[in-house]
Scaffold this motif. Structure first.
Motif, PDB file in Angstrom:
ATOM      1  N   ALA A 131     -33.821 -36.774-101.538  1.00 30.56           N
ATOM      2  CA  ALA A 131     -34.487 -37.997-101.997  1.00 30.56           C
ATOM      3  C   ALA A 131     -34.114 -39.180-101.103  1.00 30.56           C
ATOM      4  CB  ALA A 131     -34.119 -38.281-103.451  1.00 30.56           C
ATOM      5  N   LEU A 132     -32.856 -39.261-100.735  1.00 30.50           N
ATOM      6  CA  LEU A 132     -32.413 -40.319 -99.837  1.00 30.50           C
ATOM      7  C   LEU A 132     -33.094 -40.181 -98.476  1.00 30.50           C
ATOM      8  CD1 LEU A 132     -30.525 -42.730 -99.394  1.00 30.50           C
ATOM      9  CD2 LEU A 132     -28.726 -41.095 -98.801  1.00 30.50           C
ATOM     10  N   GLY A 133     -33.206 -38.956 -97.982  1.00 28.46           N
ATOM     11  CA  GLY A 133     -33.878 -38.718 -96.710  1.00 28.46           C
ATOM     12  C   GLY A 133     -35.350 -39.083 -96.745  1.00 28.46           C
ATOM     13  N   ARG A 134     -36.009 -38.849 -97.881  1.00 26.89           N
ATOM     14  CA  ARG A 134     -37.416 -39.261 -98.014  1.00 26.89           C
ATOM     15  C   ARG A 134     -37.545 -40.775 -98.032  1.00 26.89           C
ATOM     16  NH1 ARG A 134     -37.184 -34.979-101.493  1.00 26.89           N
ATOM     17  NH2 ARG A 134     -37.101 -36.294-103.353  1.00 26.89           N
ATOM     18  N   ALA A 135     -36.593 -41.449 -98.656  1.00 24.20           N
ATOM     19  CA  ALA A 135     -36.620 -42.913 -98.738  1.00 24.20           C
ATOM     20  C   ALA A 135     -36.291 -43.572 -97.403  1.00 24.20           C
ATOM     21  CB  ALA A 135     -35.642 -43.404 -99.808  1.00 24.20           C
ATOM     22  N   ALA A 136     -35.501 -42.891 -96.583  1.00 26.15           N
ATOM     23  CA  ALA A 136     -35.084 -43.440 -95.289  1.00 26.15           C
ATOM     24  C   ALA A 136     -35.208 -42.342 -94.227  1.00 26.15           C
ATOM     25  CB  ALA A 136     -33.657 -43.960 -95.368  1.00 26.15           C
ATOM     26  N   PRO A 137     -36.449 -42.034 -93.821  1.00 23.02           N
ATOM     27  CA  PRO A 137     -36.644 -40.967 -92.830  1.00 23.02           C
ATOM     28  C   PRO A 137     -35.817 -41.219 -91.566  1.00 23.02           C
ATOM     29  CG  PRO A 137     -38.752 -41.694 -93.723  1.00 23.02           C
ATOM     30  CD  PRO A 137     -37.700 -42.659 -94.221  1.00 23.02           C
ATOM     31  N   GLY A 138     -35.250 -40.162 -91.060  1.00 29.71           N
ATOM     32  CA  GLY A 138     -34.430 -40.281 -89.854  1.00 29.71           C
ATOM     33  C   GLY A 138     -32.970 -40.591 -90.124  1.00 29.71           C
ATOM     34  N   LEU A 139     -32.626 -40.873 -91.377  1.00 27.54           N
ATOM     35  CA  LEU A 139     -31.231 -41.146 -91.725  1.00 27.54           C
ATOM     36  C   LEU A 139     -30.400 -39.896 -91.500  1.00 27.54           C
ATOM     37  CD1 LEU A 139     -29.171 -43.129 -93.036  1.00 27.54           C
ATOM     38  CD2 LEU A 139     -29.790 -42.102 -95.229  1.00 27.54           C
ATOM     39  N   ARG A 140     -29.258 -40.057 -90.855  1.00 29.60           N
ATOM     40  CA  ARG A 140     -28.372 -38.934 -90.597  1.00 29.60           C
ATOM     41  C   ARG A 140     -26.922 -39.398 -90.671  1.00 29.60           C
ATOM     42  NH1 ARG A 140     -32.333 -37.047 -91.521  1.00 29.60           N
ATOM     43  NH2 ARG A 140     -33.662 -35.669 -90.355  1.00 29.60           N
ATOM     44  N   PHE A 141     -26.048 -38.495 -91.070  1.00 26.40           N
ATOM     45  CA  PHE A 141     -24.612 -38.744 -91.005  1.00 26.40           C
ATOM     46  C   PHE A 141     -24.143 -38.461 -89.594  1.00 26.40           C
ATOM     47  CE2 PHE A 141     -25.148 -37.413 -95.494  1.00 26.40           C
ATOM     48  CZ  PHE A 141     -24.641 -38.547 -96.107  1.00 26.40           C
ATOM     49  N   ALA A 142     -23.219 -39.275 -89.107  1.00 31.42           N
ATOM     50  CA  ALA A 142     -22.629 -39.046 -87.789  1.00 31.42           C
ATOM     51  C   ALA A 142     -21.117 -39.120 -87.931  1.00 31.42           C
ATOM     52  CB  ALA A 142     -23.114 -40.089 -86.791  1.00 31.42           C
ATOM     53  N   ILE A 143     -20.441 -38.149 -87.376  1.00 30.55           N
ATOM     54  CA  ILE A 143     -18.981 -38.126 -87.416  1.00 30.55           C
ATOM     55  C   ILE A 143     -18.466 -38.689 -86.107  1.00 30.55           C
ATOM     56  CG2 ILE A 143     -16.935 -36.663 -87.539  1.00 30.55           C
ATOM     57  CD1 ILE A 143     -18.645 -34.639 -89.083  1.00 30.55           C
ATOM     58  N   GLU A 144     -17.648 -39.718 -86.208  1.00 30.08           N
ATOM     59  CA  GLU A 144     -17.037 -40.280 -85.016  1.00 30.08           C
ATOM     60  C   GLU A 144     -15.706 -39.634 -84.723  1.00 30.08           C
ATOM     61  OE1 GLU A 144     -16.963 -44.520 -84.925  1.00 30.08           O
ATOM     62  OE2 GLU A 144     -19.063 -44.673 -85.531  1.00 30.08           O
ATOM     63  N   ASP A 145     -14.951 -39.327 -85.765  1.00 34.45           N
ATOM     64  CA  ASP A 145     -13.637 -38.731 -85.582  1.00 34.45           C
ATOM     65  C   ASP A 145     -13.218 -38.087 -86.906  1.00 34.45           C
ATOM     66  OD1 ASP A 145     -11.287 -38.042 -84.297  1.00 34.45           O
ATOM     67  OD2 ASP A 145     -10.317 -39.948 -84.662  1.00 34.45           O
ATOM     68  N   VAL A 146     -12.420 -37.044 -86.820  1.00 37.37           N
ATOM     69  CA  VAL A 146     -11.885 -36.385 -88.004  1.00 37.37           C
ATOM     70  C   VAL A 146     -10.368 -36.287 -87.843  1.00 37.37           C
ATOM     71  CG1 VAL A 146     -11.831 -34.282 -89.403  1.00 37.37           C
ATOM     72  CG2 VAL A 146     -13.974 -35.006 -88.311  1.00 37.37           C
ATOM     73  N   ALA A 147      -9.658 -36.846 -88.793  1.00 37.65           N
ATOM     74  CA  ALA A 147      -8.197 -36.702 -88.822  1.00 37.65           C
ATOM     75  C   ALA A 147      -7.898 -35.525 -89.739  1.00 37.65           C
ATOM     76  CB  ALA A 147      -7.548 -37.977 -89.352  1.00 37.65           C
ATOM     77  N   ALA A 148      -7.284 -34.487 -89.200  1.00 38.35           N
ATOM     78  CA  ALA A 148      -7.063 -33.276 -89.989  1.00 38.35           C
ATOM     79  C   ALA A 148      -5.707 -32.664 -89.657  1.00 38.35           C
ATOM     80  CB  ALA A 148      -8.167 -32.267 -89.711  1.00 38.35           C
ATOM     81  N   GLY A 149      -5.209 -31.897 -90.610  1.00 33.51           N
ATOM     82  CA  GLY A 149      -3.980 -31.166 -90.421  1.00 33.51           C
ATOM     83  C   GLY A 149      -3.319 -30.875 -91.739  1.00 33.51           C
ATOM     84  N   ASN A 150      -2.423 -29.929 -91.758  1.00 37.51           N
ATOM     85  CA  ASN A 150      -1.695 -29.562 -92.969  1.00 37.51           C
ATOM     86  C   ASN A 150      -2.624 -29.221 -94.138  1.00 37.51           C
ATOM     87  OD1 ASN A 150       0.809 -29.923 -91.716  1.00 37.51           O
ATOM     88  ND2 ASN A 150       0.789 -32.112 -92.173  1.00 37.51           N
ATOM     89  N   GLY A 151      -3.747 -28.599 -93.837  1.00 35.03           N
ATOM     90  CA  GLY A 151      -4.657 -28.162 -94.883  1.00 35.03           C
ATOM     91  C   GLY A 151      -5.546 -29.226 -95.461  1.00 35.03           C
ATOM     92  N   ALA A 152      -5.603 -30.396 -94.846  1.00 36.18           N
ATOM     93  CA  ALA A 152      -6.443 -31.481 -95.360  1.00 36.18           C
ATOM     94  C   ALA A 152      -7.178 -32.144 -94.203  1.00 36.18           C
ATOM     95  CB  ALA A 152      -5.594 -32.515 -96.088  1.00 36.18           C
ATOM     96  N   ALA A 153      -8.306 -32.722 -94.543  1.00 34.10           N
ATOM     97  CA  ALA A 153      -9.078 -33.475 -93.556  1.00 34.10           C
ATOM     98  C   ALA A 153      -9.634 -34.714 -94.206  1.00 34.10           C
ATOM     99  CB  ALA A 153     -10.204 -32.633 -92.988  1.00 34.10           C
TER     100      ALA A 153
END
Length: 76
Positions: free
Chosen positions: A54-76
């Motif tokens: 529904a959000l994508g229909r309301a805002a065509p072209g909307l996408r999530f972008a990941i800039e960086d992921v801090a991860a380790g010890n079983g968590a992100a």
């Protein structure tokens, strides 16, 4: 491993935004998983896919972008 899981989740979420993500989200989330959106109730994979579609229909072209992921010890 944790960072890869985060990237898979957001790739599936982008598929849902584009209107084809229920199967993609089901592939990365457990059937009993719940995601809480700001100000809302906890949603399972199918309901989350519907909300994102529904959000994508309301805002065509909307996408999530990941800039960086801090991860380790079983968590992100």
């Amino acid at each position: 491993r944790e960072a890869a899981a985060v990237r898979r989740f957001y790739a599936a979420s982008n598929a849902a935004l584009a209107g084809g993500g229920e199967a993609a989200l089901a592939a990365v989330l457990a059937a009993d998983a719940r995601v809480r959106l700001p100000g809302g109730e906890a949603l399972g994979p199918a309901a989350l896919a519907a909300e994102l579609a529904a959000l994508g229909r309301a805002a065509p072209g909307l996408r999530f972008a990941i800039e960086d992921v801090a991860a380790g010890n079983g968590a992100a």
